[in-house]
Motif scaffolding. Sequence first.
Motif, short mmCIF file in Angstrom:
data_model
loop_
_atom_site.label_atom_id
_atom_site.label_comp_id
_atom_site.label_asym_id
_atom_site.label_seq_id
_atom_site.Cartn_x
_atom_site.Cartn_y
_atom_site.Cartn_z
N ALA A 165 100.71 -32.80 -8.92
CA ALA A 165 100.17 -31.64 -9.95
C ALA A 165 101.29 -30.78 -9.99
CB ALA A 165 99.01 -30.93 -9.07
N SER A 166 102.14 -30.46 -9.08
CA SER A 166 103.27 -29.49 -9.41
C SER A 166 104.41 -30.27 -10.50
CB SER A 166 103.95 -29.33 -8.22
OG SER A 166 104.96 -28.45 -8.21
N ASP A 167 104.60 -31.34 -10.07
CA ASP A 167 105.53 -32.28 -11.06
C ASP A 167 105.18 -32.20 -12.46
OD1 ASP A 167 107.34 -32.40 -8.99
OD2 ASP A 167 106.80 -34.43 -8.63
N PHE A 168 103.88 -32.46 -12.51
CA PHE A 168 103.24 -32.93 -13.85
C PHE A 168 103.02 -31.50 -14.82
CE2 PHE A 168 100.14 -33.08 -17.24
CZ PHE A 168 100.46 -34.37 -17.79
N ALA B 30 95.74 -25.45 -15.57
CA ALA B 30 96.91 -25.27 -15.22
C ALA B 30 97.29 -24.18 -14.12
CB ALA B 30 98.14 -25.04 -16.27
N ILE B 31 96.85 -23.04 -14.50
CA ILE B 31 97.15 -21.66 -13.73
C ILE B 31 96.63 -21.59 -12.29
CG2 ILE B 31 96.80 -19.03 -14.02
CD1 ILE B 31 97.29 -19.28 -16.85
N PRO B 32 95.16 -22.00 -12.29
CA PRO B 32 94.83 -21.87 -10.73
C PRO B 32 95.56 -22.83 -9.55
CG PRO B 32 92.94 -21.88 -12.31
CD PRO B 32 94.05 -22.25 -13.19
N ALA B 33 96.08 -23.90 -10.16
CA ALA B 33 96.89 -25.04 -9.29
C ALA B 33 98.32 -24.13 -9.14
CB ALA B 33 96.98 -26.19 -10.05
N ASP C 221 94.13 -32.09 -17.56
CA ASP C 221 92.77 -32.34 -17.23
C ASP C 221 92.75 -33.14 -15.93
OD1 ASP C 221 93.03 -31.57 -19.90
OD2 ASP C 221 90.78 -32.17 -20.02
N ASP C 222 93.59 -34.19 -15.90
CA ASP C 222 93.69 -34.95 -14.87
C ASP C 222 94.22 -34.79 -13.41
OD1 ASP C 222 93.19 -37.00 -16.80
OD2 ASP C 222 95.28 -37.42 -17.12
N ILE C 223 94.84 -33.67 -13.38
CA ILE C 223 95.53 -33.36 -11.91
C ILE C 223 95.34 -31.79 -11.82
CG2 ILE C 223 97.66 -32.74 -13.03
CD1 ILE C 223 97.00 -34.78 -9.91
N GLY C 224 95.12 -30.89 -12.48
CA GLY C 224 95.56 -29.57 -12.35
C GLY C 224 94.40 -29.03 -11.34
N HIS D 81 98.61 -41.12 -11.99
CA HIS D 81 99.57 -41.22 -13.18
C HIS D 81 98.85 -40.37 -14.22
CE1 HIS D 81 101.86 -44.46 -11.59
NE2 HIS D 81 100.50 -45.19 -11.37
N PRO D 82 98.87 -39.06 -14.25
CA PRO D 82 98.24 -38.06 -15.05
C PRO D 82 99.00 -38.12 -16.56
CG PRO D 82 99.58 -36.89 -13.24
CD PRO D 82 99.55 -38.34 -12.89
#
Length: 431
Positions: A184-187, A218-221, A156-159, A151-152
């Motif tokens: 990760a994609s959705d957030f 965000a960007i590396p993900a 910071d939580d997910i990327g 539940h990000p």
Amino acid sequence: MRYTLLLLFISGSLFAQKNITTASDATAPLHALQPDYPTPYGAPAVADIQKTIDRVFTYLDAATPNRFVDKSSGAEVKTYNSNAIFSKGDFRPISYEWGVTYSGMLALTEVTGDLKYKNYVFNRLNLINSAVPEAIKIPSEQSHVLKGLVHPRALDDIGAMGMAVIKAKKAGFTTDMSFITKRASDFILKEEHRLPDRTLVRIRPLHHTMWLDDVYMAIPALLQLGEYEEAVFQFNAYQKRMFNPSLNIYMHGYLVDATEHPEFHWGRANGWALLTNCELLEYLPANHPARPAILAQLKNHLKGLMALQDGTGFWHQLLDKNDSYLETSCTAIYTYVMAKGINKGWLDPKIYGPVAILGWNAVNTKVNEKGQVEGTCVGTGLAWDPAFYYHRPISPFAAHGYGPVLLAGAAMMDLLKHNNYQINDSAVHLK
């Protein structure tokens, strides 16, 4: 913290010129005498880098949890639930810092061929994944150890974790962690706050605040997810607002609704931006039209950073404030990117190699006998005053230092296996 500042004050004598009185110009070649370097000078042996990295690995392998236990009884939990916690350790293996650490471990296997680094990542990800089905069932308002992952509420939580999962999959990890990568994609693409022009932005500490850290969150993900246009857009959006072309370094925070923008050039935030620039060059398609501009930005940023490197090889907590403390994690990131850039053919080994060597030699002095990385600034928000940055604590339990050191070690070993740096006319040069 006071101890660190006291040491810096006392060490001022290290920067005084060596006063030679036992030889004269008539009896000795004074230019060839050994200076009193405050950190080791000259190219290290690959084997010595490996020893340092293995100390770090051994420590992390023992200090990061490998099972779940009941938080009341301490008994091992076979099926994760809301009363479970990670087994005792110095760190938690879920956060953006561990996305960096897992990337460093994967890079080490790629460079050395040693599977223990990759297996470390696979084992921890399997542990995390085993808990996801039960973690999803826990109400989002209830606190638990996997809450940020399922539940990000912030990048910071997910990327970085999402990025690491995809990198592990490319390295042979076969466990299905599609829930995490989809989350990760959705957030990043659908849930995080944005400006009207779609630039990612936070609503803390003030509404519409841009944190330089978020380019890495965000960007590396996005790159691993194949969202190349979004990755380039976000990088350009942050560069446009937050890069100072006169100094060739970034400010840490930018308040969109303000008319004045105080600049505090925090070391690790500049590291996140530089590391993201490196990831863009590594993972964008070879024919992507943005590549020339992104490479030019990497060189511009490095130009600014190289001008601010301390004589010890470190960089400062506030890059352009020499009375702020010397900081390990940013030094390791800059070292990694320069070595990686040489290895990839983006950067000239004659120019950037000696700087990377000096940076590694500095970082190496901060890995203690236990394998802990010392001198790393703890997690940091942003501020509009200098005292906040000057007085952030340092700790060997700041996980932010470990991934950068692993990445730097991997890139430096690769660099020195393929390039011969020697002392020539008293200085380090590419042979």
